[in-house]
Design a protein around this motif. Structure first.
Motif, short mmCIF file in Angstrom:
data_model
loop_
_atom_site.label_atom_id
_atom_site.label_comp_id
_atom_site.label_asym_id
_atom_site.label_seq_id
_atom_site.Cartn_x
_atom_site.Cartn_y
_atom_site.Cartn_z
N ALA A 196 -13.47 -19.34 7.51
CA ALA A 196 -12.46 -18.81 6.62
C ALA A 196 -12.44 -17.32 6.23
CB ALA A 196 -12.69 -19.71 5.19
N SER A 197 -13.69 -16.76 6.56
CA SER A 197 -13.63 -15.31 6.30
C SER A 197 -12.75 -14.48 7.19
CB SER A 197 -15.03 -14.85 6.81
OG SER A 197 -16.13 -15.70 6.01
N PHE A 198 -12.41 -15.15 8.28
CA PHE A 198 -11.49 -14.54 9.28
C PHE A 198 -10.14 -13.98 8.59
CE2 PHE A 198 -8.21 -13.99 12.41
CZ PHE A 198 -8.78 -13.20 13.27
N GLY A 199 -9.81 -14.99 7.99
CA GLY A 199 -7.93 -14.99 7.62
C GLY A 199 -7.79 -14.85 6.27
N ASN A 200 -8.69 -14.24 5.32
CA ASN A 200 -8.39 -14.26 3.80
C ASN A 200 -7.30 -12.91 3.59
OD1 ASN A 200 -9.90 -11.89 3.28
ND2 ASN A 200 -11.66 -12.95 3.93
N ALA A 201 -6.95 -12.88 2.31
CA ALA A 201 -5.94 -11.92 1.77
C ALA A 201 -6.61 -10.49 1.69
CB ALA A 201 -5.52 -12.40 0.47
N GLY A 202 -7.95 -10.31 1.88
CA GLY A 202 -8.39 -8.97 2.18
C GLY A 202 -8.42 -8.01 1.00
N PHE A 203 -8.66 -8.65 -0.31
CA PHE A 203 -8.72 -7.96 -1.50
C PHE A 203 -9.58 -8.74 -2.41
CE2 PHE A 203 -5.15 -10.59 -3.24
CZ PHE A 203 -5.65 -10.52 -4.52
N LEU A 204 -10.39 -8.18 -3.26
CA LEU A 204 -11.43 -8.55 -4.31
C LEU A 204 -10.58 -8.88 -5.45
CD1 LEU A 204 -14.40 -6.11 -3.84
CD2 LEU A 204 -13.58 -7.90 -2.26
N ALA A 219 3.39 -3.92 10.80
CA ALA A 219 3.76 -3.70 9.49
C ALA A 219 2.70 -3.46 8.51
CB ALA A 219 4.73 -4.94 8.95
N GLY A 220 1.67 -2.47 9.12
CA GLY A 220 0.45 -2.22 8.27
C GLY A 220 0.78 -1.38 7.33
N GLU A 221 1.89 -0.49 7.34
CA GLU A 221 2.44 0.46 6.15
C GLU A 221 3.55 0.09 5.34
OE1 GLU A 221 2.55 4.24 8.19
OE2 GLU A 221 0.49 4.34 9.10
N ALA A 222 3.72 -1.31 5.85
CA ALA A 222 4.93 -1.58 4.76
C ALA A 222 4.80 -1.62 3.20
CB ALA A 222 5.39 -3.22 5.21
N LEU A 223 3.60 -1.76 2.86
CA LEU A 223 3.10 -1.71 1.32
C LEU A 223 1.99 -0.93 1.48
CD1 LEU A 223 3.20 -5.66 0.69
CD2 LEU A 223 4.98 -3.95 -0.14
N ARG A 224 1.89 -0.45 0.24
CA ARG A 224 0.76 0.51 -0.43
C ARG A 224 -0.40 -0.17 -0.88
NH1 ARG A 224 4.14 4.95 -4.05
NH2 ARG A 224 5.13 6.12 -2.46
N VAL A 246 0.50 -13.85 -1.19
CA VAL A 246 -0.13 -12.60 -1.30
C VAL A 246 0.17 -11.81 0.19
CG1 VAL A 246 -2.32 -11.05 -1.53
CG2 VAL A 246 -2.06 -13.00 -2.82
N MET A 247 0.45 -10.70 -0.05
CA MET A 247 0.72 -9.73 1.02
C MET A 247 -0.33 -8.59 0.94
SD MET A 247 5.00 -9.49 1.31
CE MET A 247 5.22 -8.81 -0.27
N THR A 248 -1.07 -8.34 1.92
CA THR A 248 -1.93 -7.07 2.14
C THR A 248 -2.05 -6.13 3.24
OG1 THR A 248 -3.63 -8.63 0.74
CG2 THR A 248 -4.47 -6.68 1.75
N PRO A 249 -1.79 -4.94 2.90
CA PRO A 249 -1.78 -4.12 4.17
C PRO A 249 -3.16 -3.85 4.57
CG PRO A 249 -1.41 -2.71 2.14
CD PRO A 249 -1.42 -4.20 1.75
N LEU A 296 -0.07 -6.19 8.55
CA LEU A 296 0.36 -6.79 7.01
C LEU A 296 -0.18 -8.05 7.20
CD1 LEU A 296 1.66 -6.05 4.26
CD2 LEU A 296 3.80 -7.29 5.00
N ARG A 297 -1.09 -8.57 6.30
CA ARG A 297 -1.49 -9.79 6.11
C ARG A 297 -0.82 -10.66 5.20
NH1 ARG A 297 -6.68 -11.46 7.37
NH2 ARG A 297 -6.12 -10.58 9.36
N ILE A 298 -0.29 -12.05 5.43
CA ILE A 298 0.61 -12.64 4.54
C ILE A 298 -0.43 -13.89 4.34
CG2 ILE A 298 2.59 -13.84 3.94
CD1 ILE A 298 3.54 -11.43 6.11
N VAL A 299 -0.66 -14.50 3.15
CA VAL A 299 -1.45 -15.59 3.05
C VAL A 299 -0.97 -16.40 1.79
CG1 VAL A 299 -3.97 -16.16 2.16
CG2 VAL A 299 -3.69 -14.20 3.65
N GLY A 300 -1.22 -17.67 1.88
CA GLY A 300 -0.75 -18.63 1.03
C GLY A 300 -1.11 -19.99 1.38
N PHE A 301 -0.68 -20.98 0.45
CA PHE A 301 -0.70 -22.46 0.60
C PHE A 301 -2.26 -22.95 -0.20
CE2 PHE A 301 2.65 -21.96 3.17
CZ PHE A 301 3.70 -22.47 2.69
#
Length: 414
Positions: free
Chosen positions: A44-52, A281-286, A297-300, A305-310
Motif C-alpha cells: 500500500a505504501s507504493f500507491g498512496n496520495a503522497g501527502f501528510l 502532468a506532474g506540473e498540472a497542480l501546485r 485526491v490529486m497530488t503533483p 500527477l497521482r490521482i487516488v480514491g475509493f
C-alpha cells in the motif's frame, strides 16, 4: 542472526511503517532484520496520495458517513464500493464498523487519531533531516474543494478543524483559481490548509529510507512468513527460521493473519484503494487537491500527477475492477483546467489498506508475549503516521517514554 551484546529485532513488513520502524530501532542500537514477501515499498505504501493528511482526525465510521453511504454506493462513480461477491464475507466487519459510529467511540477514535497526527510532521522531519532525503518532504499546502455554491459544509468543516487547532482559509470563486491555476472554473470554493506537507514520491522515499537502513548494517530478507513464535522470538519463513529478542509486526493488511496465531483476533478488512498516475502532468497542480464531494485526491509528484480514491471492500485476492480507474479518470476530467494529460498513457494501480472498524491502528505489545510488538492498521494514514509510529515502537522497545499513551491502540481492544 542475533548479535552478541546488542538487542535484536525482526521487523515483519517492509512498507513505509516497517521501514521507518526498522530505522528507528537501528537508531536505538538494535540489530535489525527486515522481512517481507515482496520487495520494499511495493504494498500500500507504493500507491498512496503522497501527502501528510494530518487534518484527518475523524474516523471512517461516523453517523454522517453511515447516513451518506447508500447514496455514495449507488452512484456509479461514487467513492464507496462493495462487490456483490464479497457481501457475505464483509458482513461481520460491517456490523462492527456500524457499531463504531456510536458517539463515545467516535470521540475515542478522534482523540487517538489526533494524538498521532499532531506529532506526524515533526517525526518525519526528525527522521530525514540532515540526509539526502530531506528535500522529498515539503510544505506544499492542501486544497479541499467544492463545486456546489453552498458554503455550509465548508464552514462547518472549518469550525470542526478549529477545535483541533488546524488552520484553514476559505477561498471563493476567482481566489481559488488564483491560488491554484490548474483547477477548472467548476470549483466554486475551497478550504486552504496552509500547514500541510507532502512528499515528492512515496515509493522513492521508502526506497531511500530502505537504502539508508542497509547502509547502516540492516539486513533484508525477502521471504514469506509462515509462522511466528513470540514466546521463542522466532519467525519461520519459506527459506528458514530467524530468531531475535523482539518481533515487530508491521505487515499491513496481512498482519491479522499472523497475529491470529498468537490468540489475538483483529477485525481487519483489506480496503482496496486505486490510483491513476499521469506521467506528463506532474506540473498540472501546485499542491495536493481533494474533492469534498467526489472524495478523491490529486497530488503533483516527481513521477507525475497521482490521482487516488475509493473505499472498496474486496479482500486480498480479487483482481482490480477496471471501472474504478474509469471513475478516477471521470472525476479528474471534471476538476482539471487542462485535461489533455488524460488522453496520454497513464499508469494504474490497486493496493490494500489495512482498516479496522474504529479507524485506529494497532500499536502495542502483545498482552501474553512481551517479545511481540505490533504496528499496523493505519488505513488511509500509513504515510502520515509512519514516522511517529516508528518512534513510538522504538521508544517502547528501548524502555523509554514516547509521550503518546498507547491504550487507544492496544491489540486486545476488540
Amino acid at each position: 542472526m542475533k548479535e552478541y551484546g546488542r538487542q535484536s529485532a525482526i521487523v515483519i513488513g517492509a512498507g513505509v511503517v516497517g521501514v521507518t520502524t526498522a530505522l528507528a530501532l537501528q537508531d536505538k542500537g538494535f540489530a535489525v532484520t527486515l522481512l517481507d514477501r515482496q520487495p520494499p515499498g511495493e504494498g500500500a505504501s507504493f500507491g498512496n496520495a503522497g501527502f501528510l493528511a494530518t487534518e484527518l482526525n475523524d474516523p471512517l465510521s461516523t453517523p454522517e458517513n453511515l447516513k451518506n453511504a447508500p447514496r455514495l454506493w449507488l452512484d456509479p462513480h461514487g467513492p464507496v464500493a462493495l462487490p456483490p461477491s464479497y457481501w457475505h464475507r464483509s458482513l461481520p466487519w460491517l456490523m462492527r464498523f456500524m457499531k463504531a459510529a456510536k458517539p463515545e467511540q467516535v470521540e475515542r477514535s478522534q482523540q487517538g487519531l489526533n494524538a498521532l497526527n499532531r506529532a506526524a510532521v515533526g517525526a518525519w522531519r526528525r527522521l530525514i533531516e540532515g540526509t539526502e532525503l530531506h528535500s522529498m518532504l515539503r510544505a506544499a499546502g492542501y486544497l479541499l474543494v467544492w463545486e456546489s455554491n453552498d458554503l455550509t459544509a465548508a464552514k462547518q468543516h472549518a469550525e470542526q478543524l478549529e477545535h483541533w487547532q488546524i488552520e484553514t482559509r476559505l477561498l471563493q470563486g476567482d481566489a481559488v483559481q488564483a491560488h491554484e491555476p490548474g483547477l477548472s472554473s467548476a470549483v466554486h470554493h475551497a478550504l486552504l490548509f496552509p500547514d500541510s506537507w507532502q512528499v515528492s514520491d512515496p515509493y522513492e522515499l521508502v526506497m531511500g529510507l530502505f537504502q539508508r537502513f542497509c547502509r547502516q548494517g540492516g539486513v533484508f530478507t525477502q521471504a514469506s512468513v509462515q509462522r511466528i513464535d513470540p514466546a521463542a522470538g522466532t519467525v519461520v519463513t519459506a527459506t528458514g527460521t530467524l530468531e531475535a529478542d523482539h518481533l515487530v509486526l508491521c505487515a499491513g493488511a496481512w498482519s491479522h493473519k499472523l497475529l491470529a496465531q498468537t490468540g489475538i483476533h483483529i477485525p481487519l478488512e483489506a480496503e482496496r484503494g486505486y490510483h491513476l498516475t499521469l506521467p506528463n502532468a506532474g506540473e498540472a497542480l501546485r499542491q495536493p487537491v481533494g474533492s469534498a464531494e467526489r472524495r478523491f485526491v490529486m497530488t503533483p509528484m516527481s513521477c507525475g500527477l497521482r490521482i487516488v480514491g475509493f473505499t472498496e471492500l474486496g479482500g486480498l485476492n480479487k483482481a482490480p475492477l477496471p471501472q474504478r480507474f474509469d471513475s478516477l479518470h471521470h472525476h479528474t476530467g471534471a476538476l482539471l483546467r487542462d485535461t489533455s494529460p488524460l488522453e496520454s498513457p497513464h499508469e494504474t494501480w490497486m493496493g490494500h489498506r489495512p482498516t479496522l472498524p474504529d479507524s485506529l491502528p494497532v500499536i502495542g505489545r502483545h498482552p501474553a508475549y512481551p517479545r511481540l510488538f505490533a504496528a499496523f492498521g493505519h488505513q488511509h494514514l500509513g504515510l502520515t503516521q509512519a514516522a511517529i509510529t516508528a518512534e513510538v515502537v522504538a521508544a517502547n522497545l528501548s524502555g523509554e517514554s514516547c509521550g503518546i499513551a498507547l491504550d487507544p491502540y492496544r491489540m486486545e481492544r476488540f
